[in-house]
Design an enzyme around this catalytic site. Structure first.
Site, PDB file in Angstrom:
ATOM      1  N   ARG A 101       0.730  -1.411  -0.445  1.00  0.00           N
ATOM      2  CA  ARG A 101       0.292  -0.143   0.026  1.00  0.00           C
ATOM      3  C   ARG A 101       1.070   1.270   0.043  1.00  0.00           C
ATOM      4  O   ARG A 101       2.110   1.200   0.526  1.00  0.00           O
ATOM      5  CB  ARG A 101      -1.159  -0.001   0.872  1.00  0.00           C
ATOM      6  CG  ARG A 101      -0.305   0.288   2.306  1.00  0.00           C
ATOM      7  CD  ARG A 101      -0.807   1.074   3.493  1.00  0.00           C
ATOM      8  NE  ARG A 101      -0.575   0.868   5.117  1.00  0.00           N
ATOM      9  CZ  ARG A 101       0.785   1.231   5.337  1.00  0.00           C
ATOM     10  NH1 ARG A 101       0.853   2.609   4.521  1.00  0.00           N
ATOM     11  NH2 ARG A 101       1.142   1.311   6.536  1.00  0.00           N
ATOM     12  N   THR A 106       2.023   2.458  10.420  1.00  0.00           N
ATOM     13  CA  THR A 106       0.681   3.206  11.501  1.00  0.00           C
ATOM     14  C   THR A 106       1.115   1.928  12.123  1.00  0.00           C
ATOM     15  O   THR A 106       1.060   0.896  12.247  1.00  0.00           O
ATOM     16  CB  THR A 106      -0.518   3.470  10.440  1.00  0.00           C
ATOM     17  OG1 THR A 106      -1.399   3.658  10.799  1.00  0.00           O
ATOM     18  CG2 THR A 106      -0.994   2.148   9.854  1.00  0.00           C
ATOM     19  N   HIS A 108      -2.047  -0.318  14.183  1.00  0.00           N
ATOM     20  CA  HIS A 108      -3.377  -1.052  14.044  1.00  0.00           C
ATOM     21  C   HIS A 108      -3.652  -1.666  15.287  1.00  0.00           C
ATOM     22  O   HIS A 108      -2.919  -2.506  15.914  1.00  0.00           O
ATOM     23  CB  HIS A 108      -4.257  -1.758  12.740  1.00  0.00           C
ATOM     24  CG  HIS A 108      -3.555  -1.403  11.132  1.00  0.00           C
ATOM     25  ND1 HIS A 108      -4.608  -0.785  11.754  1.00  0.00           N
ATOM     26  CD2 HIS A 108      -2.571  -2.013  10.280  1.00  0.00           C
ATOM     27  CE1 HIS A 108      -4.135  -0.307   9.716  1.00  0.00           C
ATOM     28  NE2 HIS A 108      -3.456  -0.827   9.259  1.00  0.00           N
ATOM     29  N   GLY A 181      -7.485  -0.331   2.142  1.00  0.00           N
ATOM     30  CA  GLY A 181      -8.276   1.195   2.503  1.00  0.00           C
ATOM     31  C   GLY A 181      -8.128   2.840   3.521  1.00  0.00           C
ATOM     32  O   GLY A 181      -7.613   2.956   3.493  1.00  0.00           O
ATOM     33  N   PHE A 182      -9.057   2.101   5.015  1.00  0.00           N
ATOM     34  CA  PHE A 182      -8.879   3.121   6.000  1.00  0.00           C
ATOM     35  C   PHE A 182      -8.838   2.958   7.518  1.00  0.00           C
ATOM     36  O   PHE A 182      -8.923   1.533   7.270  1.00  0.00           O
ATOM     37  CB  PHE A 182     -10.107   4.173   5.471  1.00  0.00           C
ATOM     38  CG  PHE A 182     -11.543   3.813   5.935  1.00  0.00           C
ATOM     39  CD1 PHE A 182     -11.388   3.374   7.187  1.00  0.00           C
ATOM     40  CD2 PHE A 182     -12.374   3.292   4.253  1.00  0.00           C
ATOM     41  CE1 PHE A 182     -12.901   2.550   7.018  1.00  0.00           C
ATOM     42  CE2 PHE A 182     -13.377   2.802   4.979  1.00  0.00           C
ATOM     43  CZ  PHE A 182     -14.032   2.826   6.201  1.00  0.00           C
ATOM     44  N   CYS A 199       3.001   7.325   9.944  1.00  0.00           N
ATOM     45  CA  CYS A 199       2.948   8.114   8.741  1.00  0.00           C
ATOM     46  C   CYS A 199       3.826   8.868   8.491  1.00  0.00           C
ATOM     47  O   CYS A 199       3.448  10.208   7.603  1.00  0.00           O
ATOM     48  CB  CYS A 199       1.168   9.055   8.441  1.00  0.00           C
ATOM     49  SG  CYS A 199      -0.140   8.031   9.386  1.00  0.00           S
TER      50      CYS A 199
END
Length: 244
Positions: A101, A106, A108, A181-182, A199
């Site tokens: 990607r 990031t 999660h 995606g997001f 990021c």
């Protein structure tokens, strides 16, 4: 709120007893998956790859959307700078996954909703800049429904509330078929963000919706995201009589 799951087990493969005609695909039909349990990152990645492969090989095969939570981990986009990891690679506090990607590292974790969209942009609009802005708008629309002002920041990708980033966007695309995606921070523990430069944005502040709405839960936000994705991309959810 209604948590009804319209899904088929991705482990069984997207071609298992599925007959999606070209007419259905052209109307932007998609399968919606909302796993009840927290999903390991590598498991969800495998699900996406199955649908991606099938959509590339057969453009009228099913599109798919997932709304789920992950166990704590870090993910790095292609070309991510390892300087944004604030720990030694051989002594990582959490699993680290390098994936196809865009974007930098990031985090999660449970309490964060991750949305994965495997869509054929040939059925929508073949424009990645448009697609990124649409994903941001999905989140902004949900925040608006919650009475929170979400905004973009010029030159950056994602969604902010006041001076805190609450939503991240990172996509992959192959032959106009998307993946990833997001993510939207709802009521998660943000301590893991202290181990990275999120990021690649030095000194960025990270927030969660519970900073503005104490007590809000993932189950409160998921139905809003479901409808926002459906409306923004003009999708019709395909219902399958099998659960995860």
């Amino acid at each position: 709120m209604d948590k009804k799951l319209h899904s088929v087990s991705p482990e069984s493969g997207p071609n298992s007893n599925l007959d999606l005609t070209p007419q259905l695909a052209q109307s932007s039909s998609a399968f919606l998956f909302e796993p009840k349990n927290i999903v390991p990152f590598e498991t969800a990645l495998g699900w996406q790859k199955n649908f991606l492969k099938n959509l590339i090989e057969e453009p009228f095969s099913p599109q798919a959307v997932w709304l789920l939570e992950h166990f704590s981990c870090f993910t790095m986009g292609r070309g991510s700078d390892k300087k944004n990891l604030l720990f030694e690679e051989n002594n990582s506090p959490l699993p680290v996954f390098s994936i196809e990607r865009g974007g930098e590292v990031t985090h999660h974790m449970p309490g964060q909703i991750v949305g994965y969209l495997v869509l054929n942009l040939s059925l929508h609009k073949k424009d990645l800049a448009w697609y990124l802005r649409e994903l941001e708008q999905v989140l902004i629309d949900v925040l608006d429904l919650l009475g929170i002002e979400g905004k973009r920041v010029d030159g950056l990708t994602g969604v902010w509330c006041e001076d805190k980033k609450v939503g991240s966007i990172g996509i992959g695309c192959k032959r106009w078929v998307t993946q990833h995606g997001f993510s939207l921070n709802v009521d998660c523990d943000l301590i893991g963000f202290e181990k990275i430069i999120p990021c690649g944005l030095d000194k960025v502040k990270v927030g969660k919706l519970s900073d503005w709405i104490p007590g809000i839960k993932v189950c409160d936000v998921t139905p809003l995201l479901r409808e926002s994705v459906k409306r923004r991309f003009k999708l019709n959810w395909e219902k399958i009589n099998q659960s995860l």
